[in-house]
Design a protein around this motif. Sequence first.
Motif, short mmCIF file in Angstrom:
data_model
loop_
_atom_site.label_atom_id
_atom_site.label_comp_id
_atom_site.label_asym_id
_atom_site.label_seq_id
_atom_site.Cartn_x
_atom_site.Cartn_y
_atom_site.Cartn_z
N ARG A 1 -55.42 -14.84 2.58
CA ARG A 1 -54.95 -14.38 3.88
C ARG A 1 -54.48 -12.92 3.80
O ARG A 1 -53.70 -12.55 2.93
CB ARG A 1 -53.78 -15.26 4.33
N PRO A 2 -54.94 -12.05 4.70
CA PRO A 2 -54.55 -10.64 4.64
C PRO A 2 -53.07 -10.44 4.90
O PRO A 2 -52.47 -9.51 4.40
CB PRO A 2 -55.42 -9.98 5.73
N GLN A 3 -52.44 -11.28 5.69
CA GLN A 3 -51.01 -11.16 5.93
C GLN A 3 -50.27 -12.00 4.89
O GLN A 3 -50.06 -13.19 5.06
CB GLN A 3 -50.66 -11.64 7.35
N ARG A 4 -49.93 -11.40 3.77
CA ARG A 4 -49.29 -12.12 2.69
C ARG A 4 -47.84 -12.39 3.06
O ARG A 4 -47.18 -11.57 3.67
CB ARG A 4 -49.38 -11.32 1.40
N SER A 5 -47.33 -13.52 2.62
CA SER A 5 -46.00 -13.93 3.08
C SER A 5 -44.94 -13.98 1.98
O SER A 5 -43.79 -14.26 2.27
CB SER A 5 -46.08 -15.31 3.76
N VAL A 6 -45.32 -13.71 0.73
CA VAL A 6 -44.40 -13.85 -0.39
C VAL A 6 -44.14 -12.49 -1.03
O VAL A 6 -45.06 -11.66 -1.14
CB VAL A 6 -44.97 -14.83 -1.45
N VAL A 7 -42.90 -12.25 -1.43
CA VAL A 7 -42.51 -11.04 -2.13
C VAL A 7 -41.96 -11.43 -3.50
O VAL A 7 -41.12 -12.33 -3.59
CB VAL A 7 -41.45 -10.23 -1.36
N ALA B 1 -45.90 2.99 -19.81
CA ALA B 1 -47.29 3.28 -19.47
C ALA B 1 -48.05 2.01 -19.09
O ALA B 1 -48.83 2.00 -18.12
CB ALA B 1 -47.98 3.97 -20.64
N LEU B 2 -47.80 0.93 -19.82
CA LEU B 2 -48.49 -0.33 -19.53
C LEU B 2 -48.04 -0.90 -18.19
O LEU B 2 -48.85 -1.41 -17.41
CB LEU B 2 -48.23 -1.32 -20.66
N LEU B 3 -46.72 -0.82 -17.91
CA LEU B 3 -46.21 -1.30 -16.63
C LEU B 3 -46.81 -0.51 -15.48
O LEU B 3 -47.24 -1.09 -14.46
CB LEU B 3 -44.69 -1.21 -16.60
N ALA B 4 -46.85 0.81 -15.62
CA ALA B 4 -47.42 1.65 -14.56
C ALA B 4 -48.89 1.30 -14.33
O ALA B 4 -49.36 1.27 -13.18
CB ALA B 4 -47.27 3.12 -14.94
N GLU B 5 -49.61 0.99 -15.39
CA GLU B 5 -51.02 0.62 -15.26
C GLU B 5 -51.18 -0.69 -14.49
O GLU B 5 -52.03 -0.80 -13.60
CB GLU B 5 -51.62 0.47 -16.67
N LYS B 6 -50.33 -1.68 -14.80
CA LYS B 6 -50.41 -2.96 -14.11
C LYS B 6 -50.02 -2.83 -12.64
O LYS B 6 -50.63 -3.45 -11.76
CB LYS B 6 -49.52 -3.98 -14.82
N LEU B 7 -49.00 -2.02 -12.37
CA LEU B 7 -48.58 -1.83 -10.98
C LEU B 7 -49.65 -1.08 -10.18
O LEU B 7 -49.88 -1.38 -9.01
CB LEU B 7 -47.25 -1.08 -10.93
N ALA B 8 -50.30 -0.11 -10.82
CA ALA B 8 -51.36 0.62 -10.13
C ALA B 8 -52.53 -0.31 -9.79
O ALA B 8 -53.12 -0.23 -8.70
CB ALA B 8 -51.84 1.78 -11.00
N ALA B 9 -52.85 -1.23 -10.71
CA ALA B 9 -53.92 -2.19 -10.45
C ALA B 9 -53.54 -3.11 -9.29
O ALA B 9 -54.38 -3.45 -8.44
CB ALA B 9 -54.20 -3.02 -11.71
N TYR B 10 -52.27 -3.48 -9.23
CA TYR B 10 -51.81 -4.33 -8.13
C TYR B 10 -51.86 -3.57 -6.80
O TYR B 10 -52.31 -4.11 -5.78
CB TYR B 10 -50.38 -4.79 -8.42
N GLU B 11 -51.43 -2.32 -6.80
CA GLU B 11 -51.45 -1.52 -5.57
C GLU B 11 -52.89 -1.31 -5.07
O GLU B 11 -53.12 -1.21 -3.87
CB GLU B 11 -50.76 -0.20 -5.80
N ALA B 12 -53.83 -1.25 -6.01
CA ALA B 12 -55.23 -1.05 -5.63
C ALA B 12 -55.77 -2.22 -4.82
O ALA B 12 -56.76 -2.06 -4.08
CB ALA B 12 -56.08 -0.84 -6.88
N THR B 13 -55.13 -3.39 -4.91
CA THR B 13 -55.55 -4.56 -4.13
C THR B 13 -54.84 -4.62 -2.78
O THR B 13 -55.02 -5.59 -2.03
CB THR B 13 -55.26 -5.86 -4.89
N GLY B 14 -54.02 -3.61 -2.47
CA GLY B 14 -53.31 -3.59 -1.20
C GLY B 14 -51.86 -3.99 -1.31
O GLY B 14 -51.14 -4.04 -0.29
N GLY B 15 -51.38 -4.29 -2.51
CA GLY B 15 -49.97 -4.65 -2.69
C GLY B 15 -49.06 -3.45 -2.60
O GLY B 15 -49.49 -2.31 -2.77
N ARG B 16 -47.80 -3.71 -2.33
CA ARG B 16 -46.81 -2.63 -2.22
C ARG B 16 -45.78 -2.79 -3.33
O ARG B 16 -45.44 -3.91 -3.73
CB ARG B 16 -46.10 -2.70 -0.86
#
Length: 338
Positions: free
Chosen positions: A57-63, A134-149
């Motif tokens: 679902r594009p409108q994600r409901s969990v944080v 560096a590893l955390l930043a890489e994982k967060l960037a991958a997550y943001e690339a999917t539309g996450g904030r």
Amino acid sequence: MATLADVARRAGVSPATASRVINGSSKPVADELRERVLRAVADLRYVPNAHAQLLARPQRSVVGVVVHDVSDPYFAEVTRGLQRVATDRGRLVIICNSYRNPERELEYVEMLRGQQVAAIVLAGSGYHDADFTALLAEKLAAYEATGGRVAVIGRHEHPGDAVMPANEPGGRLLGAELCRLGHRRIGVIAGPRVLTTITDRLGGLRAALADGGVPLPDERIRYADFDRDGGARAAAELLDAVPGLTALVALNDSMAVGALTLLRSRGIRIPEEISVAGFDDMPVAADVTPALTTVRLPLVELGARAMTLALDPATDRRRVEVLPAALVRRASLGPAAG
């Protein structure tokens, strides 16, 4: 029971197209294909998998919120603010306790990314660990690339939105007050050395003491666990190793409470013989005896602002908000003895 593959086969479309129609994806699907998929759903009496729908679902409901330890009073207060905003926005919050274990923090980020949560909030301190960062930043960037904030509280080496507690200015406020009261032999109970929060608070304290001509040699600093027992142990070490201290400064209130307990057990009067100060202004700070002088940070507001940034639409620039610190004077801090 019919499966998604059955629906796709009957409609003569790919499983990906069938999934987009069933889950309401924003990706366009031709009207004729859409009608075929919906007709196949009706013919086969297909019932979508609720979990799979949630992920698609594009409108994600969990944080997802990653904290060091929600039972810590600091994070309990921050979490109140996080949940208040999430509830107002109709979002469910998942709290992940890392217990100051960087590896566990990385695992949680990966798990939350896999669950396609709407946002990830890092509410714990950053670490002085280049490889982890560096590893955390890489994982967060991958997550943001999917539309996450992503939003963080405190100093992290991540380019996303951030809410910054005024740790360094708070340390300066406390140092200036100690100088004003005539303290020159000061012991410091610091938290874990690896945390950026400790570096910032200690740096502000050192700077203000230096401005007042008050030395703070390394022998008067003890690094300890960020809790009551850690504060008590560090206070005992300082008293035994550095005679003549007139003040103990703990870089969070839990450690300061431990120091108060240790001093009382030794029959040392507070603040007549030695003063004590803390940091954060937890609710317990006003209730201990004597009431604790401390640096107040707006902890609930830190959480509220971080969640707001995480759930607001992304912008083309990094947003950084700094929330101020204030000195709260209470009975545990007085003029230097003698």
